[in-house]
Write an enzyme that holds these catalytic residues in place. Structure first.
Site, PDB file in Angstrom:
ATOM      1  N   ASP A  17      25.830 -22.223   5.683  1.00 53.11           N
ATOM      2  CA  ASP A  17      24.907 -22.409   4.565  1.00 53.11           C
ATOM      3  C   ASP A  17      25.456 -21.786   3.286  1.00 53.11           C
ATOM      4  O   ASP A  17      25.501 -20.566   3.144  1.00 53.11           O
ATOM      5  CB  ASP A  17      23.551 -21.785   4.906  1.00 53.11           C
ATOM      6  CG  ASP A  17      22.468 -22.128   3.891  1.00 53.11           C
ATOM      7  OD1 ASP A  17      22.782 -22.804   2.900  1.00 53.11           O
ATOM      8  OD2 ASP A  17      21.313 -21.729   4.094  1.00 53.11           O
ATOM      9  N   ASP A  76      25.254 -27.736  -2.702  1.00 53.39           N
ATOM     10  CA  ASP A  76      24.560 -27.065  -1.605  1.00 53.39           C
ATOM     11  C   ASP A  76      24.816 -27.792  -0.294  1.00 53.39           C
ATOM     12  O   ASP A  76      24.647 -29.016  -0.206  1.00 53.39           O
ATOM     13  CB  ASP A  76      23.057 -27.012  -1.907  1.00 53.39           C
ATOM     14  CG  ASP A  76      22.274 -26.268  -0.853  1.00 53.39           C
ATOM     15  OD1 ASP A  76      22.799 -25.264  -0.331  1.00 53.39           O
ATOM     16  OD2 ASP A  76      21.149 -26.685  -0.544  1.00 53.39           O
TER      17      ASP A  76
END
Length: 477
Positions: free
Chosen positions: A143, A353
């Site tokens: 992440d 992201d």
């Protein structure tokens, strides 16, 4: 005329006919809809860059070597709702300047939980790491928008959700140490925007996400072992600060935890600066049935000179995210007429992201993209879903032709997208949708999110020390 000469003339005619056809349809992608669909059989990537490359898998596919009957798939409404909740969390961290002002809970957003088909690229991406000595192997989510590495830990003094792997047991490790409250290392939590407290003289952390999920437990030190995707080498990294999660709501479906890779001081990237020089890259698999890889450290190879870089537009002291600036879009080779103020409003900041599925564009930019894309798709039946307004019914269609789409970034960088980056299959083949969403309702501070669908199949390079993000399309195959 001899048969051979006749055959030669026929081949020449077909060749020139193909050239004419191509000339009539430049700047387009022609493909089969089935090419966007995953297989039930795993195909593993052979492109592994170096010994610090980990295999990267989509958690919903057959490549995790785990019990797939326990893997829940989610509907489009869940995926988009999850995206919006995540963006609210990212915006909350940015707007409250959590890098300096400490922890503050982000506004929660409810997410539909109904099951359904997997949108290609929407999933979290998993890596397998070893924790402790001797190592205990677990799957965690990679992440780039999170700032701590944490995993569920026995004895789970609060609660632990069900996971596939055995839960990490710190009592079985010779290297585990909990950080005492008096340690200066405890202060790193507030500098990272995480909750900080003390329990039985142990420093505790707390992280809350935008979808009402959270993890809390002891800030600890442990050994982390990385085994290369080839399986031929391992790297042991000692004294990694991580969260030993004792009380975890249902943050993930069945995974053990999260490896945070943002620019915060607790991220794995920041903690391994001496070893990997603040440099990592990844290739997200193009479907749930293929693998990619996550590589720490710089790689050698002739391909590196073809990487196109755009600058990270903020410093790590003001933002822990990887902020980039978009300044244009093109459809079918034509740059869209979008005012520059569209991309510079709300501070002009965008985020790349790994955990957001769709790319979110400023509303005016999305409208221009949608209009131009639809104009090129009049041969197909237009449909929609509640969440995506530009979908097509390709039922009975063998070969599909769609216009090319490119995204332009600061520095004059053009990122050409492939079919799997442009469209996503929602209900095959009756709903294949444009994989972009307008940023209606966004708070100030962020006007663009580059989601993981638009990153599939390309090498994405994070030169954190150099302050730039690089793209190399087609480098994963």
């Amino acid at each position: 005329m001899s048969p051979n000469r006749l055959l030669l003339l026929l081949q020449t005619f077909v060749f020139f006919l193909c050239l004419v056809c191509y000339a009539e349809e430049p700047n387009r992608h022609i493909f089969s809809v089935t090419s966007l669909l995953p297989s039930t059989v795993c195909t593993r990537s052979t492109k592994v860059s170096n010994k610090a490359s980990l295999e990267l898998v989509n958690k919903h596919g057959p490549c995790t070597a785990r019990n797939q009957s326990n893997q829940n798939t989610h509907s489009l409404s869940h995926i988009v709702g999850r995206d919006r909740a995540r963006i609210a969390y990212l915006q909350s961290r940015r707007s409250k300047n959590l890098a300096r002002d400490g922890f503050e809970q982000s506004k929660a957003i409810s997410i539909p939980t109904d099951a359904g088909s997997v949108v290609n690229g929407q999933s979290d991406y998993l890596i397998k790491v070893g924790i402790g000595s001797p190592k205990q192997e677990v799957y965690v989510v990679m992440d780039t928008g999170s700032n701590i590495f944490w995993t569920q830990c026995k004895p789970c003094t609060g609660q632990c959700y069900k996971q596939v792997d055995p839960i990490y047991d710190s009592s079985q490790s010779l290297k585990y140490r909990a950080i005492p409250c008096s340690s200066s290392l405890c202060d790193v939590l507030s500098n990272s925007g995480l909750g900080q407290d003390c329990e039985e003289n142990k420093c505790t952390y707390r992280v809350e996400y935008g979808d009402e999920t959270s993890s809390s437990g002891y800030l600890s030190i442990e050994r982390l072992t990385i085994r290369s995707a080839s399986g031929r080498s391992t790297i042991a990294v000692n004294d990694i600060l991580f969260g030993c999660g004792q009380n975890n709501s249902d943050v993930l479906d069945t995974e053990s935890g999260v490896m945070g890779l943002d620019r915060g001081p607790l991220s794995f990237v920041s903690q391994t600066t001496r070893l990997f020089q603040n440099y990592f890259s990844y290739c997200l698999p193009t479907s749930t049935s293929t693998t990619g890889y996550l590589t720490f450290g710089k790689t050698d190879g002739i391909r590196n000179k073809y990487i196109k870089f755009t600058p990270i537009t903020t410093s790590a002291s003001t933002s822990q995210f990887y902020d980039i600036e978009i300044n244009g879009l093109s459809v079918a080779g034509q740059k869209l007429n979008i005012s520059s103020t569209v991309f510079t409003s709300s501070g002009g900041l965008g985020i790349i992201d790994s955990g957001t599925a769709f790319t979110f564009l400023p509303s005016a930019a999305y409208t221009a993209l949608r209009t131009a894309f639809r104009r090129q798709m009049t041969n197909y039946k237009l449909t929609r879903t509640a969440e995506l307004d530009t979908c097509y019914d390709f039922t009975g269609v063998d070969s599909v032709s769609i216009p090319s789409v490119s995204i332009f970034f600061k520095g004059g960088i053009e990122l050409p997208l492939q079919p799997e980056n442009i469209m996503t299959v929602v209900a095959s083949p009756s709903k294949v949708c444009l994989a972009f969403i307008p940023t209606d309702g966004f708070d100030s501070g962020t006007n663009f999110i580059l989601g993981n669908i638009q990153q599939l199949g390309m090498q994405v390079v994070y030169d954190v020390s150099g302050g730039k993000i690089g793209f190399l399309p087609g480098a994963c195959n």
